[in-house]
Structures are given as structure tokens and as C-alpha cells.
Design an enzyme around this catalytic site. Structure first.
Site, PDB file in Angstrom:
ATOM      1  N   VAL A  64       0.817  -1.229   0.000  1.00 25.69           N
ATOM      2  CA  VAL A  64       0.000   0.000   0.000  1.00 25.69           C
ATOM      3  C   VAL A  64       0.846   1.272   0.000  1.00 25.69           C
ATOM      4  O   VAL A  64       0.331   2.346  -0.284  1.00 25.69           O
ATOM      5  CB  VAL A  64      -0.991   0.036   1.190  1.00 25.69           C
ATOM      6  CG1 VAL A  64      -2.001  -1.094   1.108  1.00 25.69           C
ATOM      7  CG2 VAL A  64      -0.268   0.046   2.539  1.00 25.69           C
ATOM      8  N   SER A 142      -5.173   4.087  15.842  1.00 27.78           N
ATOM      9  CA  SER A 142      -4.746   3.488  17.111  1.00 27.78           C
ATOM     10  C   SER A 142      -5.006   4.459  18.252  1.00 27.78           C
ATOM     11  O   SER A 142      -4.954   5.679  18.058  1.00 27.78           O
ATOM     12  CB  SER A 142      -3.248   3.183  17.070  1.00 27.78           C
ATOM     13  OG  SER A 142      -2.776   2.856  18.364  1.00 27.78           O
ATOM     14  N   TYR A 155       4.839   6.339  14.911  1.00 26.96           N
ATOM     15  CA  TYR A 155       3.571   5.605  14.785  1.00 26.96           C
ATOM     16  C   TYR A 155       2.404   6.501  15.201  1.00 26.96           C
ATOM     17  O   TYR A 155       1.374   6.561  14.516  1.00 26.96           O
ATOM     18  CB  TYR A 155       3.667   4.365  15.674  1.00 26.96           C
ATOM     19  CG  TYR A 155       2.474   3.437  15.672  1.00 26.96           C
ATOM     20  CD1 TYR A 155       2.187   2.633  14.567  1.00 26.96           C
ATOM     21  CD2 TYR A 155       1.653   3.332  16.787  1.00 26.96           C
ATOM     22  CE1 TYR A 155       1.115   1.747  14.581  1.00 26.96           C
ATOM     23  CE2 TYR A 155       0.580   2.452  16.815  1.00 26.96           C
ATOM     24  CZ  TYR A 155       0.313   1.660  15.708  1.00 26.96           C
ATOM     25  OH  TYR A 155      -0.755   0.786  15.725  1.00 26.96           O
ATOM     26  N   LYS A 159      -0.731   7.654  12.951  1.00 26.57           N
ATOM     27  CA  LYS A 159      -2.095   7.275  13.346  1.00 26.57           C
ATOM     28  C   LYS A 159      -2.950   8.500  13.651  1.00 26.57           C
ATOM     29  O   LYS A 159      -4.149   8.508  13.393  1.00 26.57           O
ATOM     30  CB  LYS A 159      -2.041   6.319  14.541  1.00 26.57           C
ATOM     31  CG  LYS A 159      -1.412   4.967  14.214  1.00 26.57           C
ATOM     32  CD  LYS A 159      -2.207   4.226  13.147  1.00 26.57           C
ATOM     33  CE  LYS A 159      -1.738   2.793  12.953  1.00 26.57           C
ATOM     34  NZ  LYS A 159      -2.524   2.089  11.924  1.00 26.57           N
TER      35      LYS A 159
HETATM   36  P1  NAP Z   1      -0.246  -7.472  12.243  1.00 27.56           P
HETATM   37  O1  NAP Z   1      -0.775  -8.685  12.906  1.00 27.56           O
HETATM   38  O2  NAP Z   1       1.203  -7.133  12.352  1.00 27.56           O
HETATM   39  O3  NAP Z   1      -0.655  -7.514  10.674  1.00 27.56           O
HETATM   40  C1  NAP Z   1      -0.279  -6.472   9.833  1.00 27.56           C
HETATM   41  C2  NAP Z   1      -0.935  -6.634   8.491  1.00 27.56           C
HETATM   42  O4  NAP Z   1      -0.574  -5.510   7.658  1.00 27.56           O
HETATM   43  C3  NAP Z   1      -0.497  -7.884   7.758  1.00 27.56           C
HETATM   44  O5  NAP Z   1      -1.607  -8.397   7.064  1.00 27.56           O
HETATM   45  C4  NAP Z   1       0.554  -7.343   6.776  1.00 27.56           C
HETATM   46  O6  NAP Z   1       0.678  -8.125   5.588  1.00 27.56           O
HETATM   47  C5  NAP Z   1      -0.055  -6.009   6.449  1.00 27.56           C
HETATM   48  N1  NAP Z   1       0.930  -5.067   5.885  1.00 27.56           N
HETATM   49  C6  NAP Z   1       2.069  -4.590   6.458  1.00 27.56           C
HETATM   50  N2  NAP Z   1       2.695  -3.763   5.602  1.00 27.56           N
HETATM   51  C7  NAP Z   1       1.933  -3.711   4.475  1.00 27.56           C
HETATM   52  C8  NAP Z   1       2.062  -3.039   3.237  1.00 27.56           C
HETATM   53  N3  NAP Z   1       3.101  -2.233   2.964  1.00 27.56           N
HETATM   54  N4  NAP Z   1       1.078  -3.203   2.303  1.00 27.56           N
HETATM   55  C9  NAP Z   1       0.035  -4.014   2.549  1.00 27.56           C
HETATM   56  N5  NAP Z   1      -0.137  -4.693   3.704  1.00 27.56           N
HETATM   57  C10 NAP Z   1       0.811  -4.542   4.648  1.00 27.56           C
HETATM   58  O7  NAP Z   1      -1.005  -6.164  12.738  1.00 27.56           O
HETATM   59  P2  NAP Z   1      -2.358  -5.994  13.595  1.00 27.56           P
HETATM   60  O8  NAP Z   1      -2.018  -6.011  15.025  1.00 27.56           O
HETATM   61  O9  NAP Z   1      -3.417  -6.903  13.075  1.00 27.56           O
HETATM   62  O10 NAP Z   1      -2.703  -4.480  13.232  1.00 27.56           O
HETATM   63  C11 NAP Z   1      -3.601  -4.139  12.178  1.00 27.56           C
HETATM   64  C12 NAP Z   1      -3.822  -2.640  12.212  1.00 27.56           C
HETATM   65  O11 NAP Z   1      -4.359  -2.269  13.486  1.00 27.56           O
HETATM   66  C13 NAP Z   1      -2.530  -1.820  12.039  1.00 27.56           C
HETATM   67  O12 NAP Z   1      -2.797  -0.672  11.277  1.00 27.56           O
HETATM   68  C14 NAP Z   1      -2.177  -1.438  13.452  1.00 27.56           C
HETATM   69  O13 NAP Z   1      -1.415  -0.258  13.501  1.00 27.56           O
HETATM   70  C15 NAP Z   1      -3.550  -1.254  14.068  1.00 27.56           C
HETATM   71  N6  NAP Z   1      -3.563  -1.388  15.522  1.00 27.56           N
HETATM   72  C16 NAP Z   1      -3.210  -2.563  16.113  1.00 27.56           C
HETATM   73  C17 NAP Z   1      -3.228  -2.650  17.504  1.00 27.56           C
HETATM   74  C18 NAP Z   1      -2.874  -3.911  18.229  1.00 27.56           C
HETATM   75  O14 NAP Z   1      -2.847  -3.866  19.474  1.00 27.56           O
HETATM   76  N7  NAP Z   1      -2.623  -5.021  17.575  1.00 27.56           N
HETATM   77  C19 NAP Z   1      -3.621  -1.542  18.259  1.00 27.56           C
HETATM   78  C20 NAP Z   1      -3.963  -0.375  17.627  1.00 27.56           C
HETATM   79  C21 NAP Z   1      -3.948  -0.315  16.238  1.00 27.56           C
HETATM   80  P3  NAP Z   1       1.687  -9.417   5.513  1.00 27.56           P
HETATM   81  O15 NAP Z   1       0.969 -10.516   6.239  1.00 27.56           O
HETATM   82  O16 NAP Z   1       1.826  -9.688   4.051  1.00 27.56           O
HETATM   83  O17 NAP Z   1       2.953  -9.011   6.194  1.00 27.56           O
END
Ligand code: NAP
Length: 247
Positions: A64, A142, A155, A159
């Protein structure tokens, strides 16, 4: 098929929160495009899970943060399949460090993927969505973008940027029938938070009034609502799913 079934694209749909959102939207009746950047196997797993449950999905490789690729891949997708009904900008990374130790390449990667990636994807789908005079765009930001966090200034900047971006395009798109909202998750159990130490987790738990980390389903439920007509009068909003961590 292009005309009948509602279509949703979930960026970063291969793992964690995005995988759960993909499954939930498929359950809600959407044809889901499950985006990944490098983890094809995981994306195929999500697509297979959806198919086994009677839903429809397709994996899509796209970085992306690559503007040209976003324009080309999403342009082709919409030409072949018609306009999307829902875009969930969920793809995200963390490259944490204290500001004084921050490497420019980490700042760039964070802003490029977490902020600019969402802007690129929104730009690439908005025009054709506008023609249908309906659509819902959902940013996964976030709680850190709302309250800040030491060691996560890049970050947090990305966000928080999403929140301002959402409000601006919500105003631009409202007269064309498109809604744009931001979801701000707190700490959710995924690979991203899997990297935290036990001490860090303990400290985080103490700051969450509901006393537990969230599950990806907690985010998927809200996204499901925002993707549906049930939320037709909601736009430009920032909605927290954080166990009370930030009020
Ligand atoms: P995650 O488990 O690390 O998964 C990240 C996802 O993003 C994976 O599907 C990855 O694809 C994809 N990705 C990374 N770089 C990309 C790129 N350049 N183009 C397209 N896809 C890309 O993360 P998550 O915890 O589910 O987080 C998802 C979202 O929620 C993020 O935006 C994160 O900042 C936000 N968030 C998470 C938390 C939390 O506590 N987990 C809290 C607040 C916000 P690949 O599998 O191909 O690597």
C-alpha cells in the site's frame, strides 16, 4: 457478479485484526479482497477459511505504500469487478524507538505504510465509489494516535494523521454519499502486540479499566457496523475500542 454482491477491500487482511475483519465482512455477505504484502500463505489461509464458511474472497498482493502499484492494482480491480462498497485501511507496521534514536528509514516506513498507504488507497477507490453515491471507508488508526506513547512518536504521528485525513475526506465526500470513519483500537492480541514483554503487558493491563487486552473480533464487530447501512448517519467520527484505556 460485479453488480449484485457488495465488495470490500481489507488492506493487511492476511493476519491479526485485518484477517478477522475480512472473515467478519465475508460473513456479512461481502465479497472480500484480502490484501497482503509478503505473506501470501496467510492471505490464502484467510481466503480458504472464508470459502469453507460459505463466503467469497480473493487474495490480492499489494504494497500500500507504493503509489504507482496502488493506482494500477486497484484501478484494474475496479475495472474488472466494479466499484467497491467498502474499503478498510488496516495495513500497518510499527518501527518503535525513542525520538533521539529514531532512524529516518523507520520514520519513512511508518509514515509510508500507516498514513500514506491509507491515503493512496482511499484516493484510488473514491472516484468510482462516488459514482455509485454510496460507500464506507474505515481507517484503522490506534489509541496511540489519540493519547501518544513514549517510543512510538512516528507511529503516533501516522495514526493521528489518519484522524485528520478522515475528517477532511468525510467532509469532501459526504455530498456524494460516502462515509469515512476512524476506528482507534487499544491493545489487541495479534502478532503486533505479541512482541511485547510480559512486563510491558502487565503495565498495559494496569492502564485498561476493563482489565484485559482486546481481541481482533472486538474491532471486526465495529467495522462490520460501520460497513453496514445501520451506521448510515455516522461519518467523520473517531471511535475507540480500547477497554476504557482512553476516554
Ligand atoms: P499485524 O498482525 O502485524 O498484521 C499487519 C498486516 O498488515 C499484515 O496483514 C501485513 O501483511 C499487512 N501489511 C504490512 N505492511 C503492508 C504493506 N506495505 N502493504 C500491505 N499490507 C501490509 O497487525 P495488527 O495487530 O493486526 O494491526 C492491524 C492494524 O491495526 C494496524 O494498522 C495497526 O497499527 C492497528 N492497531 C493494532 C493494535 C494492536 O494492538 N494489535 C492496536 C492499535 C492499532 P503481511 O501478512 O503480508 O505481512
Amino acid at each position: 457478479m460485479a453488480e449484485q454482491i457488495r465488495k470490500a477491500l481489507v488492506t493487511g487482511g492476511s493476519r491479526g485484526i485485518g484477517a478477522e475483519i475480512s472473515k467478519r465482512l465475508a460473513k456479512d455477505g461481502f465479497f472480500v479482497f484480502v490484501n497482503y504484502t509478503s505473506n501470501k500463505e496467510k492471505a490464502i489461509e484467510v481466503v480458504d477459511d472464508i470459502s469453507k464458511s460459505g463466503g467469497q474472497a480473493q487474495a490480492i498482493q499489494l504494497d500500500v505504500s507504493d503509489f504507482q502499484a496502488v493506482e494500477e492494482v486497484l484501478g484494474k480491480l475496479q475495472k474488472e469487478m466494479g466499484p467497491l462498497d467498502v474499503l478498510v485501511n488496516n495495513a500497518g507496521i510499527t518501527r518503535d524507538s525513542l525520538l533521539i534514536r529514531m532512524k529516518p528509514e523507520d520514520l519513512d516506513a511508518t509514515l509510508d505504510i500507516d498514513l500514506k498507504g491509507a491515503i493512496y488507497c482511499t484516493k484510488a477507490v473514491a472516484k468510482s465509489m462516488m459514482k455509485t453515491r454510496k460507500g464506507s471507508i474505515i481507517q484503522i488508526s490506534s489509541v496511540v494516535g489519540e493519547m501518544g506513547n513514549p517510543g512510538q512518536s512516528a507511529y503516533a504521528a501516522a495514526k493521528a494523521g489518519l484522524i485528520g485525513f478522515t475528517k477532511s475526506v468525510a467532509k469532501e465526500f459526504a455530498s456524494r454519499g460516502l462515509r469515512v470513519n476512524t476506528v482507534t483500537p487499544g491493545y489487541i492480541q495479534t502478532d503486533m502486540t505479541g512482541a511485547l514483554t510480559e512486563d510491558q503487558k502487565e503495565a498495559i493491563l494496569r492502564s485498561i479499566p476493563l482489565g484485559t487486552l482486546g481481541e481482533p473480533q472486538d474491532i471486526a464487530s465495529l467495522v462490520s457496523f460501520l460497513a453496514s447501512d445501520e451506521s448510515r448517519y455516522i461519518t467523520g467520527q473517531t471511535i475507540g475500542v480500547n477497554g476504557g484505556m482512553y476516554m
